[in-house]
Design a protein around this motif. Structure first.
Motif, PDB file in Angstrom:
ATOM      1  N   GLU A 184      43.292  41.502  28.247  1.00 33.51           N
ATOM      2  CA  GLU A 184      43.922  42.785  27.925  1.00 33.51           C
ATOM      3  C   GLU A 184      43.493  43.893  28.885  1.00 33.51           C
ATOM      4  O   GLU A 184      44.246  44.851  29.108  1.00 33.51           O
ATOM      5  N   THR A 185      42.293  43.778  29.470  1.00 34.02           N
ATOM      6  CA  THR A 185      41.888  44.776  30.468  1.00 34.02           C
ATOM      7  C   THR A 185      42.658  44.602  31.770  1.00 34.02           C
ATOM      8  O   THR A 185      42.673  45.519  32.600  1.00 34.02           O
ATOM      9  N   ARG A 186      43.290  43.455  31.964  1.00 30.04           N
ATOM     10  CA  ARG A 186      43.981  43.154  33.221  1.00 30.04           C
ATOM     11  C   ARG A 186      45.494  43.320  33.124  1.00 30.04           C
ATOM     12  O   ARG A 186      46.189  43.268  34.139  1.00 30.04           O
ATOM     13  N   LEU A 214      40.964  39.134  39.538  1.00 31.75           N
ATOM     14  CA  LEU A 214      39.634  38.929  38.965  1.00 31.75           C
ATOM     15  C   LEU A 214      38.685  38.340  40.006  1.00 31.75           C
ATOM     16  O   LEU A 214      37.524  38.769  40.123  1.00 31.75           O
ATOM     17  N   LEU A 215      39.173  37.380  40.772  1.00 29.51           N
ATOM     18  CA  LEU A 215      38.339  36.770  41.813  1.00 29.51           C
ATOM     19  C   LEU A 215      38.016  37.766  42.930  1.00 29.51           C
ATOM     20  O   LEU A 215      36.896  37.760  43.465  1.00 29.51           O
ATOM     21  N   ARG A 216      38.968  38.639  43.285  1.00 27.35           N
ATOM     22  CA  ARG A 216      38.679  39.648  44.297  1.00 27.35           C
ATOM     23  C   ARG A 216      37.576  40.596  43.830  1.00 27.35           C
ATOM     24  O   ARG A 216      36.666  40.937  44.600  1.00 27.35           O
ATOM     25  N   ASP A 217      37.651  40.993  42.571  1.00 24.35           N
ATOM     26  CA  ASP A 217      36.610  41.872  42.039  1.00 24.35           C
ATOM     27  C   ASP A 217      35.250  41.187  42.065  1.00 24.35           C
ATOM     28  O   ASP A 217      34.233  41.809  42.390  1.00 24.35           O
ATOM     29  N   ARG A 218      35.225  39.900  41.712  1.00 23.29           N
ATOM     30  CA  ARG A 218      33.961  39.165  41.748  1.00 23.29           C
ATOM     31  C   ARG A 218      33.397  39.139  43.169  1.00 23.29           C
ATOM     32  O   ARG A 218      32.198  39.369  43.386  1.00 23.29           O
ATOM     33  N   VAL A 262      30.223  42.400  38.179  1.00 24.96           N
ATOM     34  CA  VAL A 262      29.425  41.543  37.290  1.00 24.96           C
ATOM     35  C   VAL A 262      30.219  40.284  36.973  1.00 24.96           C
ATOM     36  O   VAL A 262      31.414  40.341  36.650  1.00 24.96           O
ATOM     37  N   TRP A 263      29.529  39.140  37.076  1.00 23.02           N
ATOM     38  CA  TRP A 263      30.208  37.861  36.806  1.00 23.02           C
ATOM     39  C   TRP A 263      29.308  36.955  35.983  1.00 23.02           C
ATOM     40  O   TRP A 263      28.136  36.816  36.320  1.00 23.02           O
ATOM     41  N   PRO A 264      29.794  36.367  34.907  1.00 15.39           N
ATOM     42  CA  PRO A 264      31.113  36.589  34.303  1.00 15.39           C
ATOM     43  C   PRO A 264      31.241  38.020  33.758  1.00 15.39           C
ATOM     44  O   PRO A 264      30.227  38.626  33.406  1.00 15.39           O
ATOM     45  N   PRO A 265      32.439  38.557  33.705  1.00 15.29           N
ATOM     46  CA  PRO A 265      32.628  39.928  33.224  1.00 15.29           C
ATOM     47  C   PRO A 265      32.121  40.092  31.795  1.00 15.29           C
ATOM     48  O   PRO A 265      32.269  39.191  30.958  1.00 15.29           O
ATOM     49  N   GLU A 266      31.499  41.233  31.522  1.00 13.71           N
ATOM     50  CA  GLU A 266      30.958  41.537  30.200  1.00 13.71           C
ATOM     51  C   GLU A 266      31.696  42.731  29.608  1.00 13.71           C
ATOM     52  O   GLU A 266      31.969  43.709  30.322  1.00 13.71           O
ATOM     53  N   PRO A 267      32.020  42.692  28.324  1.00 11.66           N
ATOM     54  CA  PRO A 267      32.618  43.874  27.694  1.00 11.66           C
ATOM     55  C   PRO A 267      31.658  45.053  27.775  1.00 11.66           C
ATOM     56  O   PRO A 267      30.451  44.891  27.596  1.00 11.66           O
ATOM     57  N   PRO A 268      32.151  46.255  28.057  1.00 16.86           N
ATOM     58  CA  PRO A 268      31.267  47.425  28.127  1.00 16.86           C
ATOM     59  C   PRO A 268      30.740  47.786  26.735  1.00 16.86           C
ATOM     60  O   PRO A 268      31.354  47.462  25.718  1.00 16.86           O
ATOM     61  N   ALA A 269      29.596  48.445  26.712  1.00 19.73           N
ATOM     62  CA  ALA A 269      29.014  48.873  25.436  1.00 19.73           C
ATOM     63  C   ALA A 269      29.940  49.884  24.765  1.00 19.73           C
ATOM     64  O   ALA A 269      30.470  50.788  25.414  1.00 19.73           O
TER      65      ALA A 269
END
Length: 342
Positions: free
Chosen positions: A70-72, A130-134, A139-146
Motif C-alpha cells: 500500500e505504500t507503493r 523497491l529494489l532501486r530503493d534498496r 533499510v532492508w527488509p523495509p520496516e513499518p515506521p513507528a
C-alpha cells in the motif's frame, strides 16, 4: 497438442501460479494444505516445495506485505488478483534470497500477465522501485515506521493480530513477545510421527528409508524431526504403506499424557483432522475411540487417514457441535478436548 492446451499445461505446472491459486482458495476458507494438494497435482517435487514455501510465507507475513504494497501504490489500494500477485512478488524479494531478484521480478510479472491482465506494468514498477530503493541504501527488509502505538507497530511488524499482540505483551513484556513472534514466524521442516502399527522396526526403520536427514524428537518417542523441507509427503518411502504421519511433536505429547488406556473407551471431543485421535488409535489399537467434530469434511479426512494408517477398526466418527448439542450421557476412560482444533 493444440497451442492453447500446451499453454494451459505450462501454467498448471507453474509453482507461482499454484501458490496464487492456493492463496485465493484460503481467502474462501479452504485449508492451505488441502488446496496445495489440489492445485499442485502437476508440480514436480521441487516445484511443490517452492509453491508450499511461497504460500506459507505469504500467510505468515500478510499484514506486513500489505503495508508495504500500500505504500507503493498510487491510490494505496489493490484488490483481487493484483493484490495476491503483489503479495507473492514481495514475499519472494523479502524472504527468498536464493531465487534472485531478476528471476523474481520476471516471474511475478509473468504471473500478473496470466491472472491480472493489464496490471503487469504496476507489478513491474513496484518490484523494481523497491529494489532501486534498496540499492540506494534504504533499510532492508523495509520496516513499518513507528506510529506511536507500540502494540500496533509490533503487530504490523510480525503480522500478528493486534488483540493477540496486546495479550502477549501483557503476559510476556514487549521484548519477549517480539522474540516469541519472531520464532513463530520462522519456517520449520516437518515433524513425522511413526505409526507403531505399521513401522514395527520403530523410528530407525522409518528414518533409514527417508530420502532426507532427520533426528529423533527430544520428548516424543514416536517423532522424527526433518532437517530440511523435502517436498510432498505422499512421495516419501513408507507414506503409502502408512508407516508414518505428519504431526508436530507438541501434538504427539498427548499420547504420553494419556497414560494407559488399554481396551477402554476414548473420546476426542473436538477432533479436527484427528492427529491426536489417530495417535491414540495407533498406540491403543484395542481401544474404542469416538472422534467428534462439527465439521463433517474434517471427519471424512480423518477416516481416510485412519484407513491409510491401519487404525480404523475401533474408530467411530460423529458430527456434533458440543456447544449446540451436548452428547447423551456416556462413559469414557479418557476424554480429550482440544477446543482450538474446531
Amino acid at each position: 497438442m493444440a497451442r492453447n492446451d500446451k499453454k494451459a499445461m505450462e501454467l498448471a505446472a507453474d509453482p507461482r501460479l499454484a501458490a496464487f491459486r492456493v492463496l485465493e482458495a484460503t481467502e474462501g476458507g479452504r485449508r492451505p494444505e488441502e488446496a496445495l494438494n489440489e492445485c499442485g497435482l502437476l508440480l514436480s517435487a521441487r516445484d511443490m516445495s517452492l509453491a508450499t514455501a511461497l504460500v506459507y510465507e505469504v500467510l505468515r507475513h500478510r499484514s506486513r506485505l500489505d503495508w508495504l504494497m500500500e505504500t507503493r501504490l498510487k491510490n494505496g489500494r489493490a484488490a483481487g488478483a493484483l493484490r495476491q500477485t503483489l503479495r507473492l512478488g514481495l514475499a519472494q524479494l523479502l524472504f527468498f534470497d536464493r531465487l534472485g531478484d531478476h528471476a523474481v521480478v520476471m516471474e511475478t510479472v509473468a504471473l500478473a500477465k496470466a491472472v491480472a491482465p493489464g496490471r503487469q506494468g504496476v507489478v513491474n514498477a513496484i518490484l523494481r522501485g523497491l529494489l532501486r530503493d534498496r540499492d540506494r541504501g534504504a533499510v532492508w527488509p523495509p520496516e513499518p515506521p513507528a506510529s506511536g502505538d507500540a502494540v500496533q507497530d509490533l503487530a504490523r511488524r510480525h503480522s500478528f493480530p493486534p488483540w493477540l499482540t496486546r495479550r502477549m505483551v501483557k503476559q510476556l513484556g514487549a521484548a519477549e513477545a517480539e522474540d516469541f513472534f519472531r520464532a513463530a514466524n520462522r519456517p520449520t521442516p516437518p515433524t513425522l510421527r511413526i505409526n507403531p502399527l505399521k513401522a514395527t522396526g520403530g523410528r530407525e526403520e522409518v528414518r533409514r528409508a527417508l530420502p532426507f536427514a532427520c533426528l529423533p524428537t527430544a520428548l516424543s518417542p514416536w517423532g522424527l524431526a526433518a532437517s530440511v523441507f523435502a517436498g510432498r509427503p505422499e512421495q516419501w518411502p513408507g507414506f503409502a504403506e502408512g508407516r508414518f504421519a505428519l504431526q508436530d511433536e507438541a501434538s504427539q505429547l498427548a499420547g504420553l499424557l494419556a497414560g494407559s488406556v488399554g481396551d477402554g473407551a476414548i473420546l476426542d471431543a473436538c477432533s479436527g483432522l484427528g492427529g491426536k485421535a489417530l495417535l491414540l488409535a495407533s498406540i491403543f489399537p484395542q481401544a474404542r475411540l469416538t472422534a467428534m467434530d462439527r465439521d463433517p469434511a474434517k471427519l471424512e479426512a480423518l477416516t481416510r487417514e485412519a484407513a491409510r494408517l491401519g487404525c480404523a477398526a475401533g474408530l467411530v466418527t460423529e458430527t456434533r457441535d458440543l456447544l449446540a448439542a451436548p452428547p447423551p450421557a456416556a462413559s469414557f476412560d479418557l476424554a480429550l478436548l482440544d477446543a482450538p482444533c474446531s
